[in-house]
Design a protein around this motif. Structure first.
Motif, PDB file in Angstrom:
ATOM      1  N   LEU A 166       0.853  -1.188   0.000  1.00  0.00           N
ATOM      2  CA  LEU A 166       0.000   0.000   0.000  1.00  0.00           C
ATOM      3  C   LEU A 166       0.891   1.241   0.000  1.00  0.00           C
ATOM      4  O   LEU A 166       1.966   1.233   0.598  1.00  0.00           O
ATOM      5  CB  LEU A 166      -0.916   0.005   1.228  1.00  0.00           C
ATOM      6  N   SER A 167       0.446   2.265  -0.657  1.00  0.00           N
ATOM      7  CA  SER A 167       1.259   3.471  -0.802  1.00  0.00           C
ATOM      8  C   SER A 167       1.088   4.404   0.397  1.00  0.00           C
ATOM      9  O   SER A 167       0.007   4.952   0.611  1.00  0.00           O
ATOM     10  CB  SER A 167       0.883   4.202  -2.092  1.00  0.00           C
ATOM     11  N   ARG A 168       2.156   4.572   1.156  1.00  0.00           N
ATOM     12  CA  ARG A 168       2.129   5.522   2.273  1.00  0.00           C
ATOM     13  C   ARG A 168       1.997   6.957   1.747  1.00  0.00           C
ATOM     14  O   ARG A 168       1.275   7.771   2.310  1.00  0.00           O
ATOM     15  CB  ARG A 168       3.412   5.404   3.097  1.00  0.00           C
ATOM     16  N   SER A 169       2.711   7.254   0.656  1.00  0.00           N
ATOM     17  CA  SER A 169       2.686   8.623   0.135  1.00  0.00           C
ATOM     18  C   SER A 169       1.295   9.003  -0.348  1.00  0.00           C
ATOM     19  O   SER A 169       0.838  10.124  -0.120  1.00  0.00           O
ATOM     20  CB  SER A 169       3.700   8.780  -1.004  1.00  0.00           C
ATOM     21  N   GLU A 170       0.594   8.058  -1.002  1.00  0.00           N
ATOM     22  CA  GLU A 170      -0.765   8.342  -1.454  1.00  0.00           C
ATOM     23  C   GLU A 170      -1.705   8.494  -0.269  1.00  0.00           C
ATOM     24  O   GLU A 170      -2.599   9.347  -0.271  1.00  0.00           O
ATOM     25  CB  GLU A 170      -1.260   7.225  -2.378  1.00  0.00           C
ATOM     26  N   THR A 171      -1.509   7.686   0.748  1.00  0.00           N
ATOM     27  CA  THR A 171      -2.334   7.801   1.951  1.00  0.00           C
ATOM     28  C   THR A 171      -2.160   9.171   2.587  1.00  0.00           C
ATOM     29  O   THR A 171      -3.141   9.836   2.944  1.00  0.00           O
ATOM     30  CB  THR A 171      -1.959   6.707   2.967  1.00  0.00           C
ATOM     31  N   LEU A 172      -0.932   9.613   2.711  1.00  0.00           N
ATOM     32  CA  LEU A 172      -0.658  10.920   3.302  1.00  0.00           C
ATOM     33  C   LEU A 172      -1.236  12.049   2.455  1.00  0.00           C
ATOM     34  O   LEU A 172      -1.688  13.064   2.976  1.00  0.00           O
ATOM     35  CB  LEU A 172       0.846  11.108   3.492  1.00  0.00           C
ATOM     36  N   ARG A 173      -1.239  11.847   1.135  1.00  0.00           N
ATOM     37  CA  ARG A 173      -1.807  12.865   0.261  1.00  0.00           C
ATOM     38  C   ARG A 173      -3.321  12.948   0.451  1.00  0.00           C
ATOM     39  O   ARG A 173      -3.899  14.029   0.493  1.00  0.00           O
ATOM     40  CB  ARG A 173      -1.473  12.553  -1.203  1.00  0.00           C
ATOM     41  N   TYR A 174      -3.971  11.778   0.580  1.00  0.00           N
ATOM     42  CA  TYR A 174      -5.408  11.785   0.860  1.00  0.00           C
ATOM     43  C   TYR A 174      -5.703  12.429   2.211  1.00  0.00           C
ATOM     44  O   TYR A 174      -6.767  13.006   2.425  1.00  0.00           O
ATOM     45  CB  TYR A 174      -5.963  10.357   0.832  1.00  0.00           C
ATOM     46  N   MET A 175      -4.759  12.320   3.134  1.00  0.00           N
ATOM     47  CA  MET A 175      -4.922  12.941   4.453  1.00  0.00           C
ATOM     48  C   MET A 175      -4.566  14.423   4.435  1.00  0.00           C
ATOM     49  O   MET A 175      -4.700  15.104   5.453  1.00  0.00           O
ATOM     50  CB  MET A 175      -4.042  12.211   5.476  1.00  0.00           C
ATOM     51  N   CYS A 176      -4.062  14.899   3.288  1.00  0.00           N
ATOM     52  CA  CYS A 176      -3.592  16.290   3.155  1.00  0.00           C
ATOM     53  C   CYS A 176      -2.464  16.587   4.131  1.00  0.00           C
ATOM     54  O   CYS A 176      -2.341  17.709   4.640  1.00  0.00           O
ATOM     55  CB  CYS A 176      -4.750  17.277   3.350  1.00  0.00           C
ATOM     56  N   HIS A 177      -1.656  15.561   4.413  1.00  0.00           N
ATOM     57  CA  HIS A 177      -0.511  15.735   5.308  1.00  0.00           C
ATOM     58  C   HIS A 177       0.719  16.096   4.495  1.00  0.00           C
ATOM     59  O   HIS A 177       1.055  15.427   3.523  1.00  0.00           O
ATOM     60  CB  HIS A 177      -0.242  14.458   6.097  1.00  0.00           C
ATOM     61  N   LYS A 178       1.389  17.136   4.885  1.00  0.00           N
ATOM     62  CA  LYS A 178       2.596  17.573   4.196  1.00  0.00           C
ATOM     63  C   LYS A 178       3.749  17.633   5.187  1.00  0.00           C
ATOM     64  O   LYS A 178       3.556  17.917   6.366  1.00  0.00           O
ATOM     65  CB  LYS A 178       2.377  18.940   3.551  1.00  0.00           C
TER      66      LYS A 178
END
Length: 220
Positions: A6-18
């Motif tokens: 599973l993509s951590r980076s995509e998950t963080l993007r969906y969370m709007c986490h930067k």
């Protein structure tokens, strides 16, 4: 189907986490990923059919209706066949998110975002397996109801055409939203000849200018 990664980076993007991921969030991400991998096994169904495009109308052999959409007709231009598919993370995804909402909203939010990423991964896997099976060489990218001017109401016909309620448990709300929530229906054009390379664009989406991604200059 098993989700191997599973993509951590995509998950963080969906969370709007930067920015940097704090240790507390890293632990929640790891826990969420392990839970999803061990408990969610996506399912999919598909059919291939001949298609005929005339003006803004797309006829699919055996489909319950003629689809009226300028954007879909343009997207499928020069295609003579199509794959119609439905993919779902199953009701287990909804259950694990709902359970987390009772005790830990941060974990629930993370699970929801990771499942949003996971359904796209599941679609990619399904697409590879389908085209490996049917041997299509030239294909367009998958196009879903709600994109461009393709009405969400066509979800009903996609599900009926695929018998997806009986085969993978996919149903619709009166507003044409799918249950289980982490599910996708799509049509993928097939051609006998190379197709013009086209790119997904947020400007064609019915949610452009409304969702948080486009408002921030990103994409879903």
């Amino acid at each position: 189907m098993k989700l191997e990664s599973l993509s951590r980076s995509e998950t963080l993007r969906y969370m709007c986490h930067k920015g940097e991921v704090p240790p507390e969030l890293e632990k929640i991400l790891e826990k969420s990923e392990n839970l999803i991998k061990s408990s969610i096994f996506p399912k999919y169904v598909y059919r291939t059919a001949d298609i005929n495009i005339s003006g803004n109308k797309t006829e699919i052999s055996g489909f319950p209706s003629v689809i009226e959409s300028r954007d879909l007709a343009e997207h499928l231009k020069n295609c003579n066949r199509a794959v119609i598919m439905a993919v779902t993370l199953t009701s287990e995804a909804d259950r694990i998110i709902s359970r987390a909402e009772i005790s830990d909203m941060t974990e629930a939010y993370t699970l929801d975002a990771m499942c949003s990423s996971a359904i796209e991964t599941a679609c990619d896997i399904a697409e590879r397996e389908i085209f490996s099976e049917i041997g299509a060489e030239y294909t367009a990218w998958r196009y879903s109801a709600g994109y461009g001017d393709l009405s969400l109401s066509y979800q009903r016909d996609f599900i009926k055409f695929l018998n997806a309620e009986k085969r993978i448990g996919l149903t619709l709300t009166p507003e044409f939203l799918m249950i289980p929530r982490k599910s996708v229906t799509a049509i993928i054009g097939i051609s006998e000849n190379p197709l013009e390379k086209k790119h997904r664009s947020c400007t064609l989406c019915s949610m452009y200018g409304k969702c948080r991604f486009s408002l921030e200059g990103g994409h879903c």
